[in-house]
Design an enzyme around this catalytic site. Structure first.
Site, PDB file in Angstrom:
ATOM      1  N   SER A   1      -9.872   4.431  14.765  1.00 20.98           N
ATOM      2  CA  SER A   1     -11.306   4.161  14.572  1.00 20.98           C
ATOM      3  C   SER A   1     -12.053   4.740  15.763  1.00 20.98           C
ATOM      4  O   SER A   1     -11.461   4.910  16.845  1.00 20.98           O
ATOM      5  CB  SER A   1     -11.539   2.647  14.514  1.00 20.98           C
ATOM      6  OG  SER A   1     -12.909   2.345  14.724  1.00 20.98           O
TER       7      SER A   1
ATOM      8  N   TYR B   1     -10.423  -6.291  17.151  1.00 23.06           N
ATOM      9  CA  TYR B   1     -10.347  -4.994  16.448  1.00 23.06           C
ATOM     10  C   TYR B   1     -10.334  -3.832  17.455  1.00 23.06           C
ATOM     11  O   TYR B   1      -9.483  -2.929  17.379  1.00 23.06           O
ATOM     12  CB  TYR B   1     -11.542  -4.884  15.498  1.00 23.06           C
ATOM     13  CG  TYR B   1     -11.532  -3.693  14.570  1.00 23.06           C
ATOM     14  CD1 TYR B   1     -10.868  -3.740  13.346  1.00 23.06           C
ATOM     15  CD2 TYR B   1     -12.195  -2.511  14.904  1.00 23.06           C
ATOM     16  CE1 TYR B   1     -10.872  -2.651  12.484  1.00 23.06           C
ATOM     17  CE2 TYR B   1     -12.206  -1.418  14.053  1.00 23.06           C
ATOM     18  CZ  TYR B   1     -11.546  -1.494  12.838  1.00 23.06           C
ATOM     19  OH  TYR B   1     -11.559  -0.417  11.983  1.00 23.06           O
TER      20      TYR B   1
HETATM   21  N1  NAP Z   1     -14.414   1.592   6.766  1.00 19.54           N
HETATM   22  C1  NAP Z   1     -14.656   2.005   7.992  1.00 19.54           C
HETATM   23  O1  NAP Z   1     -15.813   2.243   8.370  1.00 19.54           O
HETATM   24  C2  NAP Z   1     -13.525   2.211   8.953  1.00 19.54           C
HETATM   25  C3  NAP Z   1     -13.844   2.802  10.192  1.00 19.54           C
HETATM   26  C4  NAP Z   1     -12.819   3.018  11.104  1.00 19.54           C
HETATM   27  C5  NAP Z   1     -11.525   2.679  10.804  1.00 19.54           C
HETATM   28  N2  NAP Z   1     -11.241   2.099   9.591  1.00 19.54           N
HETATM   29  C6  NAP Z   1      -9.850   1.746   9.343  1.00 19.54           C
HETATM   30  O2  NAP Z   1      -9.447   2.283   8.109  1.00 19.54           O
HETATM   31  C7  NAP Z   1      -8.369   1.508   7.580  1.00 19.54           C
HETATM   32  C8  NAP Z   1      -8.659   1.169   6.115  1.00 19.54           C
HETATM   33  O3  NAP Z   1      -9.829   0.372   6.074  1.00 19.54           O
HETATM   34  P1  NAP Z   1     -10.848   0.371   4.841  1.00 19.54           P
HETATM   35  O4  NAP Z   1     -12.193   0.576   5.422  1.00 19.54           O
HETATM   36  O5  NAP Z   1     -10.380   1.258   3.781  1.00 19.54           O
HETATM   37  O6  NAP Z   1     -10.766  -1.164   4.439  1.00 19.54           O
HETATM   38  P2  NAP Z   1     -10.429  -1.899   3.046  1.00 19.54           P
HETATM   39  O7  NAP Z   1     -11.160  -1.239   1.932  1.00 19.54           O
HETATM   40  O8  NAP Z   1     -10.680  -3.337   3.320  1.00 19.54           O
HETATM   41  O9  NAP Z   1      -8.872  -1.647   2.852  1.00 19.54           O
HETATM   42  C9  NAP Z   1      -7.914  -2.290   3.630  1.00 19.54           C
HETATM   43  C10 NAP Z   1      -6.564  -2.050   2.995  1.00 19.54           C
HETATM   44  O10 NAP Z   1      -5.563  -2.603   3.875  1.00 19.54           O
HETATM   45  C11 NAP Z   1      -4.670  -3.380   3.086  1.00 19.54           C
HETATM   46  N3  NAP Z   1      -4.047  -4.404   3.922  1.00 19.54           N
HETATM   47  C12 NAP Z   1      -4.623  -5.352   4.677  1.00 19.54           C
HETATM   48  N4  NAP Z   1      -3.692  -6.087   5.309  1.00 19.54           N
HETATM   49  C13 NAP Z   1      -2.491  -5.576   4.940  1.00 19.54           C
HETATM   50  C14 NAP Z   1      -1.147  -5.881   5.245  1.00 19.54           C
HETATM   51  N5  NAP Z   1      -0.844  -6.888   6.086  1.00 19.54           N
HETATM   52  N6  NAP Z   1      -0.165  -5.144   4.681  1.00 19.54           N
HETATM   53  C15 NAP Z   1      -0.444  -4.131   3.831  1.00 19.54           C
HETATM   54  N7  NAP Z   1      -1.702  -3.793   3.498  1.00 19.54           N
HETATM   55  C16 NAP Z   1      -2.707  -4.502   4.038  1.00 19.54           C
HETATM   56  C17 NAP Z   1      -5.513  -3.955   1.970  1.00 19.54           C
HETATM   57  O11 NAP Z   1      -4.642  -4.288   0.889  1.00 19.54           O
HETATM   58  P3  NAP Z   1      -4.878  -5.563  -0.096  1.00 19.54           P
HETATM   59  O12 NAP Z   1      -6.317  -5.521  -0.517  1.00 19.54           O
HETATM   60  O13 NAP Z   1      -3.909  -5.321  -1.187  1.00 19.54           O
HETATM   61  O14 NAP Z   1      -4.582  -6.786   0.723  1.00 19.54           O
HETATM   62  C18 NAP Z   1      -6.400  -2.742   1.653  1.00 19.54           C
HETATM   63  O15 NAP Z   1      -5.717  -1.855   0.780  1.00 19.54           O
HETATM   64  C19 NAP Z   1      -8.241   0.292   8.496  1.00 19.54           C
HETATM   65  O16 NAP Z   1      -7.193   0.502   9.413  1.00 19.54           O
HETATM   66  C20 NAP Z   1      -9.575   0.269   9.215  1.00 19.54           C
HETATM   67  O17 NAP Z   1      -9.498  -0.353  10.470  1.00 19.54           O
HETATM   68  C21 NAP Z   1     -12.211   1.856   8.669  1.00 19.54           C
END
Ligand code: NAP
Length: 268
Positions: A153, A166
């Site tokens: 991130s 985080y």
């Molecule tokens: N969105 C942003 O702006 C942003 C920015 C920087 C970094 N990120 C990073 O990008 C990554 C994905 O985030 P996202 O924005 O796509 O969020 P999201 O839509 O909430 O997706 C999170 C995913 O992680 C899975 N997950 C959570 N806990 C888990 C576990 N213990 N084991 C296996 N799977 C798990 C969830 O699966 P289930 O729903 O099946 O539980 C879901 O598929 C994260 O690492 C986040 O920190 C996001």
């Protein structure tokens, strides 16, 4: 017909039932990779991702696993072995947020985020490296023994008040990635990270859902738009491909310029 960029490659994407992981799994599959779509709780969403990929002529399957559990991670790699005969690309993407002001943050919130966002990435990556070694190098498949991409991130670099768990996890991930890359590059294992800025997904819905929130957020993004999961997915395809074979231990920021301290544009 020319081969696609990832033809013959086998990929695992953790947390692929939603948001960035879903877009990454789809893009890897569209680029020719066979993909394991991991989810923790959203089975129906993960199965939909698989159906969409298969309908477009790709190859994918879904496996439930909690990345913070070593036994569950072993199960994921066992499924890759059984269904695809191995793994070449691991996108360690699963992540959660549990936000609170510093003195309000419970130990449970602290542990949960470190456990999934940092320890979970470590466990998965460790199992990946063991599997890469067992498989051995296959130059017809790739010049690399294996490729690991962590989803970090901008908050591996930008401090984040109200999200110390985080930011700590992502800051830790930066040095986990770099230390692993340094240790494993001689074995031709490429370890890198992708660092998204603000991307429209469920994890940060509060930040982009309303017009007011969006306008506030846009002040932090010089490029003038909130990111889409596909912006990240396109960059991951390149990092996972052999087009980036000489890229080792790097964090690729995909953030519309968020890291450029936009508040300083008007003078500092
Ligand atoms: N969105 C942003 O702006 C942003 C920015 C920087 C970094 N990120 C990073 O990008 C990554 C994905 O985030 P996202 O924005 O796509 O969020 P999201 O839509 O909430 O997706 C999170 C995913 O992680 C899975 N997950 C959570 N806990 C888990 C576990 N213990 N084991 C296996 N799977 C798990 C969830 O699966 P289930 O729903 O099946 O539980 C879901 O598929 C994260 O690492 C986040 O920190 C996001």
């Amino acid at each position: 017909m020319t081969d696609k960029l990832l033809t013959g490659q086998r990929a695992l994407v953790t947390g692929a039932s939603s948001g960035i992981g879903r877009a990454v799994a789809s893009a890897l599959a569209d680029a020719g990779a066979a993909v394991l779509v991991n989810y923790r709780s959203s089975q129906e969403d993960a199965e939909q991702v698989v159906r969409d990929i298969n309908q477009r002529g790709g190859k994918a399957f879904a496996v439930q696993a909690d990345v913070a559990s070593p036994g569950n991670c072993e199960k994921l790699f066992g499924a890759l072995e059984q269904k695809l005969g191995g793994v070449d690309i691991v996108v360690a993407n699963a992540g959660v947020q549990r936000d609170a002001a510093f003195t309000e943050m419970t130990l449970d919130d602290w542990h949960k985020v470190i456990e999934v966002n940092l320890t979970g990435q470590f466990i998965c990556a460790q199992e990946a490296v063991r599997r890469f070694r067992l498989q051995g190098l296959d130059p017809d498949r790739s010049p690399a023994l294996g490729k690991i991409i962590f989803t970090s991130s901008v908050h591996q670099a930008i401090p984040w008040a109200g999200h110390v768990n985080y930011a700590t996890a992502k800051g830790g991930l930066k040095l986990l990635m770099e230390s692993m890359a340094q240790e494993l590059a001689p074995e031709k294992i490429r370890v890198n990270a992708i660092a998204p800025g603000a991307i429209k997904t469920a994890i940060n819905q509060d930040a982009w859902e309303t017009r007011e929130a969006r306008e506030k957020l846009l002040k932090l993004i010089p490029y003038g738009r909130v990111g889409e999961a596909e912006d990240i997915a396109k960059a991951v395809v390149w990092l996972a491909s052999d087009e980036s074979d000489y890229v080792v231990g790097t964090t690729l920021f995909v953030d519309g310029g968020m890291l450029l301290y936009p508040a300083f544009r008007e003078g500092g």
